[in-house]
Design an enzyme around this catalytic site. Sequence first.
Site, PDB file in Angstrom:
ATOM      1  N   GLY A   1       0.819  -1.211   0.000  1.00  0.00           N
ATOM      2  CA  GLY A   1       0.000   0.000   0.000  1.00  0.00           C
ATOM      3  C   GLY A   1       0.851   1.259   0.000  1.00  0.00           C
TER       4      GLY A   1
ATOM      5  CD  GLU B   1      24.800  -5.492 -19.680  1.00  0.00           C
ATOM      6  OE1 GLU B   1      24.964  -6.713 -19.791  1.00  0.00           O
ATOM      7  OE2 GLU B   1      25.302  -4.787 -18.789  1.00  0.00           O
TER       8      GLU B   1
HETATM    9  C1  FAD Z   1      21.219   3.201 -17.189  1.00  0.00           C
HETATM   10  C2  FAD Z   1      21.788   2.693 -18.477  1.00  0.00           C
HETATM   11  C3  FAD Z   1      23.058   2.139 -18.491  1.00  0.00           C
HETATM   12  C4  FAD Z   1      23.625   1.728 -19.709  1.00  0.00           C
HETATM   13  N1  FAD Z   1      24.930   1.273 -19.709  1.00  0.00           N
HETATM   14  C5  FAD Z   1      25.559   1.117 -20.911  1.00  0.00           C
HETATM   15  C6  FAD Z   1      26.971   0.863 -20.953  1.00  0.00           C
HETATM   16  O1  FAD Z   1      27.647   0.738 -19.912  1.00  0.00           O
HETATM   17  N2  FAD Z   1      27.580   0.800 -22.152  1.00  0.00           N
HETATM   18  C7  FAD Z   1      26.885   0.943 -23.328  1.00  0.00           C
HETATM   19  O2  FAD Z   1      27.519   0.882 -24.392  1.00  0.00           O
HETATM   20  N3  FAD Z   1      25.535   1.147 -23.327  1.00  0.00           N
HETATM   21  C8  FAD Z   1      24.874   1.259 -22.149  1.00  0.00           C
HETATM   22  N4  FAD Z   1      23.512   1.505 -22.115  1.00  0.00           N
HETATM   23  C9  FAD Z   1      22.795   1.628 -23.386  1.00  0.00           C
HETATM   24  C10 FAD Z   1      21.732   0.559 -23.585  1.00  0.00           C
HETATM   25  O3  FAD Z   1      22.342  -0.674 -23.905  1.00  0.00           O
HETATM   26  C11 FAD Z   1      20.762   1.071 -24.663  1.00  0.00           C
HETATM   27  O4  FAD Z   1      20.007   2.115 -24.070  1.00  0.00           O
HETATM   28  C12 FAD Z   1      19.858  -0.031 -25.179  1.00  0.00           C
HETATM   29  O5  FAD Z   1      20.587  -0.939 -25.939  1.00  0.00           O
HETATM   30  C13 FAD Z   1      18.718   0.544 -26.055  1.00  0.00           C
HETATM   31  O6  FAD Z   1      19.193   1.445 -26.979  1.00  0.00           O
HETATM   32  P1  FAD Z   1      18.477   2.886 -27.135  1.00  0.00           P
HETATM   33  O7  FAD Z   1      18.350   3.478 -25.791  1.00  0.00           O
HETATM   34  O8  FAD Z   1      19.218   3.656 -28.156  1.00  0.00           O
HETATM   35  O9  FAD Z   1      17.027   2.557 -27.660  1.00  0.00           O
HETATM   36  P2  FAD Z   1      16.616   2.362 -29.197  1.00  0.00           P
HETATM   37  O10 FAD Z   1      17.538   1.397 -29.841  1.00  0.00           O
HETATM   38  O11 FAD Z   1      16.460   3.694 -29.837  1.00  0.00           O
HETATM   39  O12 FAD Z   1      15.183   1.686 -29.056  1.00  0.00           O
HETATM   40  C14 FAD Z   1      14.014   2.439 -28.690  1.00  0.00           C
HETATM   41  C15 FAD Z   1      12.867   1.439 -28.574  1.00  0.00           C
HETATM   42  O13 FAD Z   1      12.609   0.834 -29.858  1.00  0.00           O
HETATM   43  C16 FAD Z   1      12.724  -0.569 -29.733  1.00  0.00           C
HETATM   44  N5  FAD Z   1      13.271  -1.097 -30.967  1.00  0.00           N
HETATM   45  C17 FAD Z   1      14.427  -0.714 -31.578  1.00  0.00           C
HETATM   46  N6  FAD Z   1      14.607  -1.427 -32.688  1.00  0.00           N
HETATM   47  C18 FAD Z   1      13.567  -2.295 -32.787  1.00  0.00           C
HETATM   48  C19 FAD Z   1      13.205  -3.319 -33.692  1.00  0.00           C
HETATM   49  N7  FAD Z   1      13.962  -3.629 -34.753  1.00  0.00           N
HETATM   50  N8  FAD Z   1      12.078  -4.026 -33.450  1.00  0.00           N
HETATM   51  C20 FAD Z   1      11.292  -3.738 -32.386  1.00  0.00           C
HETATM   52  N9  FAD Z   1      11.593  -2.787 -31.490  1.00  0.00           N
HETATM   53  C21 FAD Z   1      12.713  -2.074 -31.685  1.00  0.00           C
HETATM   54  C22 FAD Z   1      13.628  -0.816 -28.539  1.00  0.00           C
HETATM   55  O14 FAD Z   1      13.463  -2.106 -28.010  1.00  0.00           O
HETATM   56  C23 FAD Z   1      13.162   0.281 -27.605  1.00  0.00           C
HETATM   57  O15 FAD Z   1      11.973  -0.109 -26.985  1.00  0.00           O
HETATM   58  C24 FAD Z   1      22.891   1.838 -20.906  1.00  0.00           C
HETATM   59  C25 FAD Z   1      21.587   2.357 -20.885  1.00  0.00           C
HETATM   60  C26 FAD Z   1      21.035   2.786 -19.695  1.00  0.00           C
HETATM   61  C27 FAD Z   1      19.638   3.362 -19.722  1.00  0.00           C
END
Ligand code: FAD
Length: 393
Positions: free
Chosen positions: A343, A367
Amino acid sequence: MVRTVDFAFSDEQIAIRNTARAFIADEIITREAEALRRERQGESAITRAELRELQHAARKFGFWGLSTPQEYGGMELPAVIEALLWAETGRSFIPFRFGGEADNILYHANDEQTAEYLVPTIEGDRLSCFAITEPDAGSDAANIKTSARPDGDDWLINGEKTFITGGNDADFAIVIAVTDADKGAREGSTAFLVDRAMGWTSHFIPTMGEGGPASLVFEDVRVPNRNVLGEVGQGFALGMEWIGRGRYLIPARALGAAERLLQMAIDYANTRETFGRKIGANQAIQWMIADSEVELEAARWLVLQAAWTVDQGRDARHASSIAKLFGAAMANEVVDRVLQIHGGMGYTRELPIERWYRETRLWRIFEGTDEMQRLIISRDLLRGYTTIGGHLG
Ligand SMILES: Cc1cc2nc3c(=O)[nH]c(=O)nc-3n(C[C@H](O)[C@H](O)[C@H](O)COP(=O)(O)OP(=O)(O)OC[C@H]3O[C@@H](n4cnc5c(N)ncnc54)[C@H](O)[C@@H]3O)c2cc1C
């Protein structure tokens, strides 16, 4: 006689797991009230010095370098027991991890890099971060644009990385940059070991979680050729190797968190009274507890199966994607129910539940997002790379 399937842990696995559980209970969970107080004031749950002190305390119990080869003083544990230990550290929201670890791809270091980067990282004297994501390339990592071009005996790196965990604290970054644009990032990228002192800058990114990531900016950052990690052109493969490891360890951590949260819900349901009886006497509460237990149990076996696949030396990518997708979703479902069962108290920052609520959301994103895991799982099946039922047929 037909052999039965053995789902039991060995005595040794149980002993290691229980020692870790006791350490986490005595040394980490006891710090949670103070950690929450600090976070409410905008401070870190634990300082770097405290983390090191705790890691050295755990070392006395033998917990040092869970996956680190013995030649570097580590335990070199099989993946299954390592996953069990990640579940134990996951029982607290405090970002504690056992010491003596380095990024898995740092083991591609040559002798000189081993002395300068790998060993100091294992010892905790240097802090690394891993940088592949860019503002226009997250899920689509093969779209990275950060470039490294040769200049004499050096490389000049230009570009921006974003969302890099530990990027504001690290003193060196493992950077994946395009070295051959004609080949594209997949075949034409290289990993570099780039000291902060070489000139990159970082900027903290506030997020809904604690201790947010950072963006890293590279403007003609000069990196000597000896800082190429692995081979030129191998960068993307190394990036995928780095990411692959977290795919069964993130859901392992989620297991520990969900176990602890569910126990909190059970305890609360057995004590909190409304309308003259315990809230646990209501079917609405019972079903939330039952559904959480079912999903937790399913996630447990998916994590163990993925880790076991690693231990078998088989390709664990499919099993790991299944574990990551289900485990992260499970934790989000469980924390939401546990918050509901508590709650208004669940919504406060007195208890760790809302803290976990914010953190577990990340597990569905970094990841490899849920959608990317689904893409991998379905692609493996549609192409016939794996079959339904996997190795069990
Ligand atoms: C707190 C945090 C820590 C992180 N740490 C690291 C790190 O240490 N090193 C590093 O290199 N990166 C890191 N990242 C990056 C992380 O791996 C990315 O944010 C993640 O891979 C998603 O990429 P994006 O944010 O660009 O989303 P986008 O790729 O732009 O995706 C946006 C949305 O569209 C969806 N989407 C994209 N393509 C498709 C598709 N073909 N079909 C269906 N859906 C799709 C995705 O699933 C998501 O819902 C971190 C991110 C965060 C938030």
